[in-house]
Design a protein around this motif. Structure first.
Motif, mmCIF file in Angstrom:
data_model
loop_
_atom_site.group_PDB
_atom_site.id
_atom_site.type_symbol
_atom_site.label_atom_id
_atom_site.label_comp_id
_atom_site.label_asym_id
_atom_site.label_seq_id
_atom_site.Cartn_x
_atom_site.Cartn_y
_atom_site.Cartn_z
ATOM 1 N N PHE A 51 28.070 -3.283 63.135
ATOM 2 C CA PHE A 51 28.844 -3.606 64.324
ATOM 3 C C PHE A 51 28.872 -5.136 64.391
ATOM 4 C CE2 PHE A 51 29.066 -1.530 68.874
ATOM 5 C CZ PHE A 51 30.431 -1.708 68.889
ATOM 6 N N HIS A 53 29.826 -8.164 67.102
ATOM 7 C CA HIS A 53 30.321 -8.667 68.382
ATOM 8 C C HIS A 53 30.614 -10.144 68.213
ATOM 9 C CE1 HIS A 53 29.255 -4.893 70.228
ATOM 10 N NE2 HIS A 53 29.716 -5.305 71.396
ATOM 11 N N GLU A 64 27.967 -11.443 75.722
ATOM 12 C CA GLU A 64 29.384 -11.127 75.972
ATOM 13 C C GLU A 64 29.692 -10.781 77.424
ATOM 14 O OE1 GLU A 64 27.203 -9.248 74.622
ATOM 15 O OE2 GLU A 64 27.413 -7.269 75.527
ATOM 16 N N TRP A 65 28.630 -10.623 78.245
ATOM 17 C CA TRP A 65 28.847 -10.318 79.661
ATOM 18 C C TRP A 65 28.798 -11.558 80.552
ATOM 19 C CZ3 TRP A 65 29.750 -6.062 82.967
ATOM 20 C CH2 TRP A 65 30.068 -4.876 82.300
ATOM 21 N N HIS A 113 37.090 -7.847 73.332
ATOM 22 C CA HIS A 113 35.990 -7.392 74.187
ATOM 23 C C HIS A 113 36.412 -7.523 75.653
ATOM 24 C CE1 HIS A 113 31.848 -6.610 75.491
ATOM 25 N NE2 HIS A 113 31.736 -6.016 74.314
ATOM 26 N N HIS A 114 35.493 -7.281 76.585
ATOM 27 C CA HIS A 114 35.869 -7.310 78.007
ATOM 28 C C HIS A 114 36.485 -8.652 78.413
ATOM 29 C CE1 HIS A 114 33.392 -3.861 77.667
ATOM 30 N NE2 HIS A 114 32.260 -4.336 78.170
ATOM 31 N N TYR A 169 36.932 -2.514 67.385
ATOM 32 C CA TYR A 169 36.495 -2.233 68.757
ATOM 33 C C TYR A 169 37.544 -2.787 69.703
ATOM 34 C CZ TYR A 169 33.716 -3.372 73.017
ATOM 35 O OH TYR A 169 33.237 -3.516 74.303
ATOM 36 N N ASP A 221 35.758 1.008 74.363
ATOM 37 C CA ASP A 221 34.675 0.699 75.290
ATOM 38 C C ASP A 221 35.305 0.166 76.569
ATOM 39 O OD1 ASP A 221 32.054 0.467 76.087
ATOM 40 O OD2 ASP A 221 31.728 -1.451 75.113
ATOM 41 N N TRP A 224 34.560 2.750 81.692
ATOM 42 C CA TRP A 224 33.787 3.382 82.765
ATOM 43 C C TRP A 224 34.388 3.141 84.149
ATOM 44 C CZ3 TRP A 224 31.595 -0.282 79.437
ATOM 45 C CH2 TRP A 224 31.622 -1.600 79.913
ATOM 46 N N ARG A 261 34.546 7.053 73.913
ATOM 47 C CA ARG A 261 34.773 6.152 75.041
ATOM 48 C C ARG A 261 36.247 5.861 75.319
ATOM 49 N NH1 ARG A 261 29.788 1.820 74.361
ATOM 50 N NH2 ARG A 261 28.139 3.379 74.333
ATOM 51 N N ARG A 264 34.561 8.350 78.681
ATOM 52 C CA ARG A 264 33.304 9.015 78.341
ATOM 53 C C ARG A 264 32.976 10.176 79.284
ATOM 54 N NH1 ARG A 264 29.363 4.150 78.631
ATOM 55 N NH2 ARG A 264 31.245 3.162 77.877
ATOM 56 N N GLU A 275 24.235 5.146 73.740
ATOM 57 C CA GLU A 275 24.064 3.723 73.436
ATOM 58 C C GLU A 275 22.606 3.276 73.456
ATOM 59 O OE1 GLU A 275 26.763 0.464 74.567
ATOM 60 O OE2 GLU A 275 24.994 -0.251 75.630
ATOM 61 N N TRP A 297 24.211 -8.244 72.116
ATOM 62 C CA TRP A 297 25.387 -7.860 71.301
ATOM 63 C C TRP A 297 26.076 -9.150 70.858
ATOM 64 C CZ3 TRP A 297 25.385 -2.936 69.905
ATOM 65 C CH2 TRP A 297 24.797 -1.985 70.735
#
Ligand code: JFZ
Length: 450
Positions: A51, A53, A64-65, A113-114, A169, A221, A224, A261, A264, A275, A297
Motif C-alpha cells: 500500500f 500513501h 494524511e489526516w 486521498h481525503h 486507492y 475509502d 463512512w 468500501r 462498508r 483495518e 499511513w
C-alpha cells in the motif's frame, strides 16, 4: 423392464458425473476457505501487497489526516501545503524494486486521498482550488507540475516490468472540493445539487483513472459518511450509491477488483477489509488486512522512530495467511518522494524471510485445524501443511496435529528441503527439530502428506 435398466444406468452415470464434478469443484474451491471468483484468483493466491500513501500531506509530515485534525482551512491547506509539494525524488523503480524484494505481488497507490489532491493530471473541471482558477492536481497545482511527470504512470510501468499487479486507492469524501466542508470525520454537502454534481464528477475522475492506468484493483475509502438510505447533507452517501459505484466500476472494467468500501458494512464489493486488525478466523469471503509499519499511513515525522520490528511484521503476515486473508502493508514516502529508512529496513527483512519461506504463503489457504497451536500457526497448500514455528519447542520436539485420514510422506525444513525425522501417531505428527532455530521470527516446517 428395458426402461428400468436404462434408468439405473442413467442414474449411475449421473451419479458418476456428479461425483466427478463435485470432486473437481471441491479441489477448486477447497483451496481457499471461501469461494474465489475467477477474476480474483490471482489476488487470493498472491496474498501480499504494498500500500502506498502519498499526497501533499506527505510534504507536511503530520499524516494524511492533518487538515482535519489540525483544523486547517481549505485555503491555508492549499497554499501552504499542497502548493509546496514537490516530490522530485520520487523513484517508482526503487519503490517497486523494494516491493519485489519483499515478496509483494501487488501494489495499491493513493490516486486521491481525503485531501482531494488528484495525483494525476485530471481534466474534470470542478476539482479546483478555492479560487476556482486552478485544477487541484499534482500536475496543475504543485511546483512538481513543471516536470511534466506522471508518477502514477511511472509506478504502473515499473510494476508491469516487475510482474506486480497494479491498483489504485480513491477517497469518496473530498475535503477540498467545493461541494463539501469538513465536519468532524464527515464532510457535509453544500446542497443536493452539489451532491449530484460531485458524484457525477467523481465518476468522471474514476473513468479517467481506469482509461489511463487500467488498474486491476480499485480500493475505495472515505465512504463512512453514509446512511443506509434517505441521505442527509451530512450523511450523503447511501448503500444504493455504493452499489451504483460498484456497478459503474465493473462497467468500466469487468474484471476489476473492488473493495467493500464502496459503502462498508453491507457486504458490498469483492472483498472485506478489516483495518489494522485481523479477524478471529477466516471470513466467509475474500478479505484483506491493511497494516502500517509505524502507526502512520501518510508520512508522519513523529512516527519515524516507532517502527515495529521485522519479526512482528512477518508474524502479522503469517497470522493473516493462516486465516486465508491477504496482507496489504503500507509505506508512506516523504514529501520529496523518497522512501523512509524504517520502511526500507522492514521490506528488506520481510524479503529475506519470504525468499526462504514464500512457498508457505503464496497460493496457500488458512489452517485446516480449528485450534491454533501454542508454538505458532499453520498454513496449507494442497497436501502440504506448513507449520510456522514462532516459539521454539523444548527438547527438539514439535507436536503438530495430523491431517485427518492422511498418511505423512515426508517432513522437511522449508528453507533447504532438509528432511526431519518424525513419528506419526493417530492424531499427531511429532517432529524432531534441529538443535538451533534457523529463524527467530518464524521457521517453517513442511509436513507433506500422501
Ligand atoms: C482510512 C483513511 O481514513 C486513512 O487515512 C487510511 O487511508 C486508511 C487506510 O483508511 O481510515 C480508516 C478506515 C477504516 C477504519 C479505520 C480507519 N475502520 O474501518 O476501522
Amino acid at each position: 423392464m428395458k426402461t428400468g435398466f436404462n434408468w439405473k444406468r442413467k442414474l449411475l452415470s449421473l451419479l458418476l458425473l456428479f461425483c466427478l464434478l463435485t470432486g473437481l469443484a471441491g479441489s477448486g474451491t477447497m483451496a481457499h476457505a471461501y469461494n474465489v471468483p475467477d477474476n480474483m484468483k490471482w489476488w487470493a493466491d498472491d496474498k501480499f501487497g504494498m500500500f502506498i500513501h502519498f499526497g501533499s500531506y506527505s510534504y507536511y509530515g503530520h499524516g494524511e489526516w492533518a487538515m482535519q485534525t489540525e483544523g486547517i482551512s481549505k485555503e491555508t491547506y492549499q497554499k501552504t501545503i499542497s502548493a509546496k509539494f514537490d516530490p522530485e525524488k520520487f523513484d517508482a523503480q526503487e519503490i517497486v524494486s523494494y516491493a519485489k524484494k519483499a515478496g509483494m505481488k501487488y501494489l495499491v497507490f493513493t490516486a486521491k486521498h481525503h485531501e482531494g489532491l488528484a495525483m494525476w493530471d485530471t481534466k474534470v473541471a470542478s476539482f479546483t482550488d478555492t479560487t476556482g482558477q486552478k485544477i487541484y492536481s499534482l500536475q496543475q497545482y504543485t511546483p512538481f507540475g513543471k516536470t511534466n511527470r506522471d508518477i502514477i504512470m511511472e509506478l504502473k510501468n515499473a510494476c508491469q516490468q516487475a510482474g506486480i499487479h497494479f491498483g489504485l486507492y480513491y477517497s469518496i469524501i473530498d475535503w477540498n472540493h467545493s461541494s463539501q466542508t469538513v465536519e468532524g470525520d464527515f464532510t457535509k454537502m453544500a446542497s443536493w445539487e452539489a451532491r449530484t454534481a460531485y458524484i457525477a464528477d467523481m465518476k468522471a475522475q474514476l473513468k479517467e483513472l481506469v482509461d489511463t492506468y487500467d488498474p486491476e484493483i480499485m480500493w475505495f475509502d472515505g465512504d463512512w459518511t453514509y446512511k443506509k438510505d434517505n441521505p442527509t447533507l451530512k450523511k450523503w452517501w447511501t448503500k444504493q450509491d455504493g452499489q451504483d459505484l460498484y456497478q459503474y466500476m465493473k462497467s468500466l472494467k469487468s474484471d476489476i477488483i473492488v473493495n467493500e468500501r464502496v459503502c462498508r458494512s453491507f457486504g458490498l464489493g469483492d472483498f472485506e477489509c478489516p483495518e489494522q486488525s485481523i479477524p478471529e478466523k477466516a471470513l466467509s469471503r475474500p478479505w484483506e488486512t491493511c497494516q502500517t509499519m509505524n502507526n502512520a499511513w501518510g508520512y508522519k515525522k513523529d512516527c519515524e522512530k516507532s517502527y515495529y520490528n521485522v519479526r512482528y511484521m512477518i508474524q502479522d503476515l503469517v497470522e493473516v495467511a493462516s486465516k486465508d486473508g491477504n496482507y496489504l502493508l503500507n509505506i508512506g514516502p516523504k514529501g520529496d518522494g523518497t522512501m523512509t529508512a524504517g520502511s526500507k529496513k522492514i521490506l528488506k527483512g520481510i524479503g529475506n524471510w519470504m525468499n526462504r519461506y514464500g512457498d508457505s504463503i503464496y497460493g496457500t489457504s488458512g489452517t485446516p485445524f480449528a485450534k491454533k497451536p501454542s508454538w505458532g500457526r499453520y498454513t496449507r497448500k494442497d497436501n502440504v501443511i506448513y507449520a510456522h514455528v514462532m516459539k521454539w519447542p523444548k527438547a527438539q520436539k514439535l507436536v503438530t496435529k495430523k491431517y485427518a485420514g492422511k498418511k505423512v510422506k515426508k517432513v522437511y525444513l522449508l528453507q533447504n528441503g532438509k528432511k526431519l525425522k518424525y513419528n506419526a501417531t493417530g492424531k499427531k505428527v511429532i517432529i524432531k527439530m534441529p538443535e538451533k532455530k534457523p529463524d527467530k521470527a518464524d521457521t517453517v516446517i513442511a509436513v507433506q502428506y500422501q
